[in-house]
Design a protein around this motif. Structure first.
Motif, PDB file in Angstrom:
ATOM      1  N   UNK A  52      38.792  19.453  12.264  1.00 37.19           N
ATOM      2  CA  UNK A  52      38.290  18.590  11.158  1.00 37.19           C
ATOM      3  C   UNK A  52      37.072  18.762  10.423  1.00 37.19           C
ATOM      4  N   UNK A  53      36.306  19.878  11.120  1.00 39.12           N
ATOM      5  CA  UNK A  53      35.168  20.257  10.576  1.00 39.12           C
ATOM      6  C   UNK A  53      35.775  21.574   9.528  1.00 39.12           C
ATOM      7  N   UNK A  54      36.600  22.214   9.880  1.00 33.01           N
ATOM      8  CA  UNK A  54      37.178  23.250   8.950  1.00 33.01           C
ATOM      9  C   UNK A  54      37.945  22.615   7.881  1.00 33.01           C
ATOM     10  N   UNK A  55      38.269  21.196   7.883  1.00 34.71           N
ATOM     11  CA  UNK A  55      38.863  20.431   6.703  1.00 34.71           C
ATOM     12  C   UNK A  55      37.849  20.621   5.729  1.00 34.71           C
ATOM     13  N   UNK A  56      36.441  20.191   6.001  1.00 38.10           N
ATOM     14  CA  UNK A  56      35.270  19.897   5.268  1.00 38.10           C
ATOM     15  C   UNK A  56      35.187  21.289   4.576  1.00 38.10           C
ATOM     16  N   UNK A  57      35.229  22.434   5.177  1.00 38.98           N
ATOM     17  CA  UNK A  57      34.840  23.663   4.666  1.00 38.98           C
ATOM     18  C   UNK A  57      36.214  23.899   3.543  1.00 38.98           C
ATOM     19  N   UNK A  58      37.360  23.720   3.946  1.00 36.14           N
ATOM     20  CA  UNK A  58      38.216  23.925   2.905  1.00 36.14           C
ATOM     21  C   UNK A  58      38.296  22.991   1.700  1.00 36.14           C
ATOM     22  N   UNK A  59      37.676  21.868   1.976  1.00 33.60           N
ATOM     23  CA  UNK A  59      37.479  20.966   0.871  1.00 33.60           C
ATOM     24  C   UNK A  59      36.496  21.608  -0.011  1.00 33.60           C
ATOM     25  N   UNK A  60      35.430  22.003   0.303  1.00 36.21           N
ATOM     26  CA  UNK A  60      34.398  22.874  -0.505  1.00 36.21           C
ATOM     27  C   UNK A  60      34.943  23.910  -1.052  1.00 36.21           C
ATOM     28  N   UNK A  61      35.859  24.637  -0.433  1.00 35.73           N
ATOM     29  CA  UNK A  61      36.448  25.802  -0.802  1.00 35.73           C
ATOM     30  C   UNK A  61      37.349  25.540  -2.071  1.00 35.73           C
ATOM     31  N   UNK A  62      37.993  24.655  -1.676  1.00 33.11           N
ATOM     32  CA  UNK A  62      39.001  24.090  -3.145  1.00 33.11           C
ATOM     33  C   UNK A  62      37.976  23.322  -4.081  1.00 33.11           C
ATOM     34  N   UNK A  63      36.891  23.069  -4.014  1.00 34.82           N
ATOM     35  CA  UNK A  63      36.110  22.463  -5.015  1.00 34.82           C
ATOM     36  C   UNK A  63      35.271  23.734  -5.729  1.00 34.82           C
ATOM     37  N   UNK A  64      35.467  24.784  -4.903  1.00 31.91           N
ATOM     38  CA  UNK A  64      34.481  26.084  -5.638  1.00 31.91           C
ATOM     39  C   UNK A  64      33.148  26.092  -5.193  1.00 31.91           C
TER      40      UNK A  64
ATOM     41  N   UNK B 195      27.576  27.823  10.153  1.00 32.12           N
ATOM     42  CA  UNK B 195      26.122  27.869   9.645  1.00 32.12           C
ATOM     43  C   UNK B 195      25.746  28.193   8.279  1.00 32.12           C
ATOM     44  N   UNK B 196      26.692  29.342   7.954  1.00 27.88           N
ATOM     45  CA  UNK B 196      26.629  29.934   6.615  1.00 27.88           C
ATOM     46  C   UNK B 196      26.780  29.086   5.412  1.00 27.88           C
ATOM     47  N   UNK B 197      27.841  28.052   5.621  1.00 30.45           N
ATOM     48  CA  UNK B 197      27.977  27.224   4.663  1.00 30.45           C
ATOM     49  C   UNK B 197      27.224  26.018   4.508  1.00 30.45           C
ATOM     50  N   UNK B 198      26.780  25.381   5.734  1.00 28.56           N
ATOM     51  CA  UNK B 198      26.106  23.931   5.694  1.00 28.56           C
ATOM     52  C   UNK B 198      24.637  24.221   5.461  1.00 28.56           C
ATOM     53  N   UNK B 199      24.122  23.846   4.380  1.00 25.56           N
ATOM     54  CA  UNK B 199      22.541  23.999   4.045  1.00 25.56           C
ATOM     55  C   UNK B 199      21.806  23.013   4.576  1.00 25.56           C
TER      56      UNK B 199
END
Length: 292
Positions: free
Chosen positions: A85-97, A121-125
């Motif tokens: 489910x966390x990977x879903x959130x990263x995928x959502x951010x990817x889809x939005x650029x 940790x490299x994606x979540x600020x």
């Protein structure tokens, strides 16, 4: 269209494995993702998201298995693990650029946010956690009759079959119990929103149970392994909890300090549904987090 977050566009965003997340999107600027809890949908952010959208691009998705998002039927240990489910959130951010994003979660969404912070940790600020403890600590502090408040954790931890049948026999009574028992301010969840929460939960019994069952199995394994390895959250973290930890025999700040190097721990007199009971306070906390 049903109930919407004012000023937000409703859309579906594809992530890995053919899963689509129903989401409300508004504002512009850096990305802030808000994850809902149980037994709710993204609508829990309706009084918070529009204010934050004045400064950020705010996305409020329904978690997989909830609301209008995909509800894949598969092995709960993988399909509904918080890692997935966390990977879903990263995928959502990817889809939005967006390469980086701030992430705030409540209840179930907070468990997803916690896992995203550990795994990405490299994606979540910045990371905000509303009213949970990490999974191993949750199971550690539940004991005796005090654990009755969390009976649903034990029910939905059972093997597939029985929990789904029991909850499915009276879903409105089951999910409605938590909307009532965890509320402290009458009117914070108005009748039309309550009706929508119950409708959405009624249609998602198997996937909601799978989400919770994963927390008693694979999620516990992942978090316990990270705790043993000394893995910690490296981004600024704010945790907001009800002012009742000492009543239940735990020190929430101490527990979270073991997981987060840069921690701000805040207590609130609002109930569990704090984004609906005290939205202005939650907005202030999130704004302060984003400034760290």
């Amino acid at each position: 269209m049903g109930i919407t977050i004012p000023g937000f566009e409703r859309t579906a965003i594809g992530v890995a494995g053919g899963v689509e997340l129903a989401a409300a999107v508004g504002g512009s600027g850096p990305l802030l993702v808000l994850l809902h809890g149980f037994p709710q949908t993204h609508l829990m952010w309706r009084r918070v998201a529009p204010v934050l959208a004045e400064e950020c691009t705010v996305v409020c998705p329904d978690l997989r298995g909830y609301g209008g998002s995909s509800k894949p039927e598969a092995d709960y240990a993988e399909t509904y693990s918080k890692r997935t489910m966390a990977a879903d959130v990263v995928g959502l951010a990817d889809a939005l650029g967006f390469d980086r994003f701030a992430l705030v979660g409540h209840d179930r969404g907070a468990h997803v946010a916690f896992r995203a912070g550990l795994d990405h940790p490299d994606r979540v600020s910045h990371l905000g956690i509303l009213d949970v403890l990490p999974t191993p600590d949750t199971w550690d502090v539940l004991a005796g009759v005090g654990a009755a408040v969390a009976f649903h954790l034990y029910l939905m931890a059972q093997p597939p079959g029985l929990p789904e049948r029991l909850i499915g026999a009276a879903p409105d009574a089951f999910f409605g119990h938590f909307l009532d028992a965890w509320s402290t301010r009458p009117g914070a969840i108005p009748a039309d929103v309550r009706t929508e929460y119950l409708r959405a939960a009624r249609a998602a019994v198997p996937s909601i149970v799978a989400d919770y069952r994963a927390t008693a199995t694979v999620d516990l394994e992942h978090d316990t392994a990270d705790r043993a390895a000394g893995h910690r959250l490296t981004m600024p973290v704010t945790v907001v909890q009800q002012d009742r930890g000492t009543q239940m025999g735990f020190d929430g700040a101490a527990i979270w300090r073991a997981w987060a190097a840069d921690l701000e721990h805040v207590t609130t007199r609002a109930g569990h549904f704090m984004a609906e009971e005290a939205p202005a306070d939650v907005v202030d906390v999130i704004r302060a987090l984003l400034c760290r």
